[in-house]
Design a protein around this motif. Sequence first.
Motif, PDB file in Angstrom:
ATOM      1  N   VAL A  55     -12.029  32.082  15.280  1.00  0.00           N
ATOM      2  CA  VAL A  55     -11.780  32.486  13.887  1.00  0.00           C
ATOM      3  C   VAL A  55     -10.451  33.206  13.774  1.00  0.00           C
ATOM      4  CG1 VAL A  55     -12.552  34.015  12.025  1.00  0.00           C
ATOM      5  CG2 VAL A  55     -14.215  32.576  13.226  1.00  0.00           C
ATOM      6  N   ALA A  56     -10.188  34.157  14.676  1.00  0.00           N
ATOM      7  CA  ALA A  56      -8.950  34.933  14.626  1.00  0.00           C
ATOM      8  C   ALA A  56      -7.736  34.032  14.851  1.00  0.00           C
ATOM      9  CB  ALA A  56      -8.987  36.047  15.669  1.00  0.00           C
ATOM     10  N   ALA A  57      -7.839  33.103  15.804  1.00  0.00           N
ATOM     11  CA  ALA A  57      -6.714  32.204  16.085  1.00  0.00           C
ATOM     12  C   ALA A  57      -6.459  31.266  14.914  1.00  0.00           C
ATOM     13  CB  ALA A  57      -7.010  31.401  17.351  1.00  0.00           C
ATOM     14  N   THR A  58      -7.526  30.838  14.249  1.00  0.00           N
ATOM     15  CA  THR A  58      -7.353  29.969  13.081  1.00  0.00           C
ATOM     16  C   THR A  58      -6.672  30.729  11.950  1.00  0.00           C
ATOM     17  OG1 THR A  58      -9.370  28.770  13.697  1.00  0.00           O
ATOM     18  CG2 THR A  58      -8.518  28.413  11.480  1.00  0.00           C
ATOM     19  N   ARG A  59      -7.031  31.982  11.767  1.00  0.00           N
ATOM     20  CA  ARG A  59      -6.366  32.785  10.731  1.00  0.00           C
ATOM     21  C   ARG A  59      -4.877  32.936  11.026  1.00  0.00           C
ATOM     22  NH1 ARG A  59     -11.165  37.325  10.202  1.00  0.00           N
ATOM     23  NH2 ARG A  59     -12.372  36.230   8.585  1.00  0.00           N
ATOM     24  N   ARG A  60      -4.544  33.160  12.289  1.00  0.00           N
ATOM     25  CA  ARG A  60      -3.119  33.267  12.644  1.00  0.00           C
ATOM     26  C   ARG A  60      -2.411  31.951  12.394  1.00  0.00           C
ATOM     27  NH1 ARG A  60      -5.405  36.153  17.009  1.00  0.00           N
ATOM     28  NH2 ARG A  60      -5.165  34.360  18.410  1.00  0.00           N
ATOM     29  N   LEU A  61      -3.065  30.841  12.732  1.00  0.00           N
ATOM     30  CA  LEU A  61      -2.476  29.532  12.478  1.00  0.00           C
ATOM     31  C   LEU A  61      -2.220  29.334  10.996  1.00  0.00           C
ATOM     32  CD1 LEU A  61      -1.724  26.597  13.218  1.00  0.00           C
ATOM     33  CD2 LEU A  61      -4.169  26.040  13.088  1.00  0.00           C
ATOM     34  N   VAL A  62      -3.177  29.716  10.170  1.00  0.00           N
ATOM     35  CA  VAL A  62      -3.032  29.558   8.721  1.00  0.00           C
ATOM     36  C   VAL A  62      -1.832  30.351   8.204  1.00  0.00           C
ATOM     37  CG1 VAL A  62      -4.086  30.201   6.515  1.00  0.00           C
ATOM     38  CG2 VAL A  62      -5.414  28.935   8.217  1.00  0.00           C
ATOM     39  N   ARG A  63      -1.663  31.569   8.696  1.00  0.00           N
ATOM     40  CA  ARG A  63      -0.516  32.381   8.252  1.00  0.00           C
ATOM     41  C   ARG A  63       0.808  31.697   8.605  1.00  0.00           C
ATOM     42  NH1 ARG A  63      -4.983  33.845   6.645  1.00  0.00           N
ATOM     43  NH2 ARG A  63      -5.763  35.972   6.838  1.00  0.00           N
ATOM     44  N   ARG A  64       0.879  31.113   9.805  1.00  0.00           N
ATOM     45  CA  ARG A  64       2.111  30.416  10.204  1.00  0.00           C
ATOM     46  C   ARG A  64       2.335  29.177   9.344  1.00  0.00           C
ATOM     47  NH1 ARG A  64      -0.094  31.324  15.338  1.00  0.00           N
ATOM     48  NH2 ARG A  64      -0.448  29.101  15.706  1.00  0.00           N
ATOM     49  N   GLN A  65       1.261  28.446   9.050  1.00  0.00           N
ATOM     50  CA  GLN A  65       1.389  27.259   8.202  1.00  0.00           C
ATOM     51  C   GLN A  65       1.859  27.634   6.797  1.00  0.00           C
ATOM     52  OE1 GLN A  65      -2.682  26.013   8.894  1.00  0.00           O
ATOM     53  NE2 GLN A  65      -1.985  24.121   9.871  1.00  0.00           N
ATOM     54  N   ALA A 120       0.842  -1.197   0.000  1.00  0.00           N
ATOM     55  CA  ALA A 120       0.000   0.000   0.000  1.00  0.00           C
ATOM     56  C   ALA A 120       0.878   1.248   0.000  1.00  0.00           C
ATOM     57  CB  ALA A 120      -0.915   0.012   1.221  1.00  0.00           C
ATOM     58  N   VAL A 121       0.426   2.286  -0.689  1.00  0.00           N
ATOM     59  CA  VAL A 121       1.151   3.551  -0.731  1.00  0.00           C
ATOM     60  C   VAL A 121       0.783   4.386   0.495  1.00  0.00           C
ATOM     61  CG1 VAL A 121       1.481   5.710  -2.001  1.00  0.00           C
ATOM     62  CG2 VAL A 121       1.205   3.549  -3.249  1.00  0.00           C
ATOM     63  N   PRO A 122       1.762   4.798   1.311  1.00  0.00           N
ATOM     64  CA  PRO A 122       1.446   5.673   2.432  1.00  0.00           C
ATOM     65  C   PRO A 122       1.146   7.087   1.932  1.00  0.00           C
ATOM     66  CG  PRO A 122       3.568   4.541   2.739  1.00  0.00           C
ATOM     67  CD  PRO A 122       3.185   4.397   1.295  1.00  0.00           C
ATOM     68  N   VAL A 123      -0.019   7.613   2.301  1.00  0.00           N
ATOM     69  CA  VAL A 123      -0.398   8.981   1.939  1.00  0.00           C
ATOM     70  C   VAL A 123      -0.410   9.797   3.233  1.00  0.00           C
ATOM     71  CG1 VAL A 123      -2.106  10.478   0.859  1.00  0.00           C
ATOM     72  CG2 VAL A 123      -1.750   8.151  -0.015  1.00  0.00           C
ATOM     73  N   LEU A 124       0.627  10.567   3.453  1.00  0.00           N
ATOM     74  CA  LEU A 124       0.765  11.388   4.657  1.00  0.00           C
ATOM     75  C   LEU A 124       0.009  12.693   4.451  1.00  0.00           C
ATOM     76  CD1 LEU A 124       2.394  11.605   7.411  1.00  0.00           C
ATOM     77  CD2 LEU A 124       4.067  12.931   6.085  1.00  0.00           C
ATOM     78  N   VAL A 125      -0.803  13.085   5.440  1.00  0.00           N
ATOM     79  CA  VAL A 125      -1.580  14.314   5.269  1.00  0.00           C
ATOM     80  C   VAL A 125      -1.664  15.065   6.589  1.00  0.00           C
ATOM     81  CG1 VAL A 125      -3.769  13.091   5.647  1.00  0.00           C
ATOM     82  CG2 VAL A 125      -3.775  15.314   4.505  1.00  0.00           C
ATOM     83  N   GLY A 126      -1.444  16.384   6.511  1.00  0.00           N
ATOM     84  CA  GLY A 126      -1.589  17.201   7.710  1.00  0.00           C
ATOM     85  C   GLY A 126      -0.985  18.578   7.529  1.00  0.00           C
ATOM     86  N   GLY A 127      -1.377  19.465   8.442  1.00  0.00           N
ATOM     87  CA  GLY A 127      -0.888  20.829   8.392  1.00  0.00           C
ATOM     88  C   GLY A 127       0.088  21.166   9.499  1.00  0.00           C
ATOM     89  N   SER A 128       0.510  20.168  10.274  1.00  0.00           N
ATOM     90  CA  SER A 128       1.488  20.400  11.341  1.00  0.00           C
ATOM     91  C   SER A 128       2.885  20.227  10.752  1.00  0.00           C
ATOM     92  CB  SER A 128       1.260  19.432  12.507  1.00  0.00           C
ATOM     93  OG  SER A 128      -0.033  19.618  13.057  1.00  0.00           O
ATOM     94  N   GLY A 129       3.510  21.350  10.414  1.00  0.00           N
ATOM     95  CA  GLY A 129       4.760  21.297   9.665  1.00  0.00           C
ATOM     96  C   GLY A 129       5.859  20.511  10.341  1.00  0.00           C
ATOM     97  N   LEU A 130       5.999  20.665  11.659  1.00  0.00           N
ATOM     98  CA  LEU A 130       7.053  19.952  12.371  1.00  0.00           C
ATOM     99  C   LEU A 130       6.828  18.448  12.306  1.00  0.00           C
ATOM    100  CD1 LEU A 130       9.583  20.085  14.117  1.00  0.00           C
ATOM    101  CD2 LEU A 130       8.107  20.312  16.129  1.00  0.00           C
TER     102      LEU A 130
END
Length: 309
Positions: free
Chosen positions: A265-275, A95-105
């Motif tokens: 909402v504001a915290a999610t926007r800040r998270l998106v900018r960092r990502q 099986a092909v591993p498909v890694l997915v996520g927004g946690s860069g580290l």
Amino acid sequence: MTAAAPVVAVVGATATGKSDLAVELALALGGEVVNADSMQLYRGMDVGTAKVTDAERRGVPHHLLDVWPVDRAAAVAEYQGMARDRFDALAAAGAVPVLVGGSGLYVRAALDDLRFPGTDPEVRARWQGEADRLGPGPLHERLREVDPAAAAAILPSNTRRVVRALEVVELTGRPFSASMPAAGAEARVVPAVVVGLRRDRSDVDRRIEARVDRMWRDGLVEEVRGLLDQGLETGPTASRAVGYAQVLDLLRDRFTEAEARERTVAATRRLVRRQESWFGADPTVTWFDAAEADLPVRVLGHVRATLGG
């Protein structure tokens, strides 16, 4: 890593549609999904992390979800071992591993040559005591003095990571940032095809607002209440997750419900900018416009061409 086939990784900011694309790729490639979202590792944190439902998985097995209780600290080094073991097991099964996520580290821990310095409970406890006594600001300023690069990458409010960085500096005599090589092909130790999703900023902002509205409708407040008995309020990592931290403050009567939603909402926007900043600095990512109608076809074509078939 002994897998014969490369990992296919889908990265990018929150609210870009990574989970849906990962399922499409897994279905087309005969793959299975491996989670790289740090908060989806926690059991019971479903609504606020937009954890994929059974229906949304469309029969594709998903791995490394619901691994840790909410009262324990995140451990990237432990995740690294789990992810690579999973890659090997999937590849051995064809099986092909498909890694997915927004946690860069976590993505980098899974794929790159990241080595995590050891820990000393006494040293960490001393720095944590300083944080409890002085607050996060002075400790972050101390980190700025000894490791400017780490201070620039870690928010002052992220006390846990500030304490960890200062611990590593004291134990190793080297900057915390020195333990992380620059992103790029030279750092990669797990063969991978990495695709990233981007959306227009206004589109992302609209999707964030809709996401938070959906979280509230789907019972985020009730989910947080239910996790209190499991130690969420004292969990050093889970209690700071976007959405959960704001609802905890709501339950402590620090905000009204409307204020908690606005702050989420504001915290999610800040998270998106960092990502966006984190993944944008990685030259190995091939970017796609997530709003394109033929996105799965285009990404699949790129992946197959890169894999040589």
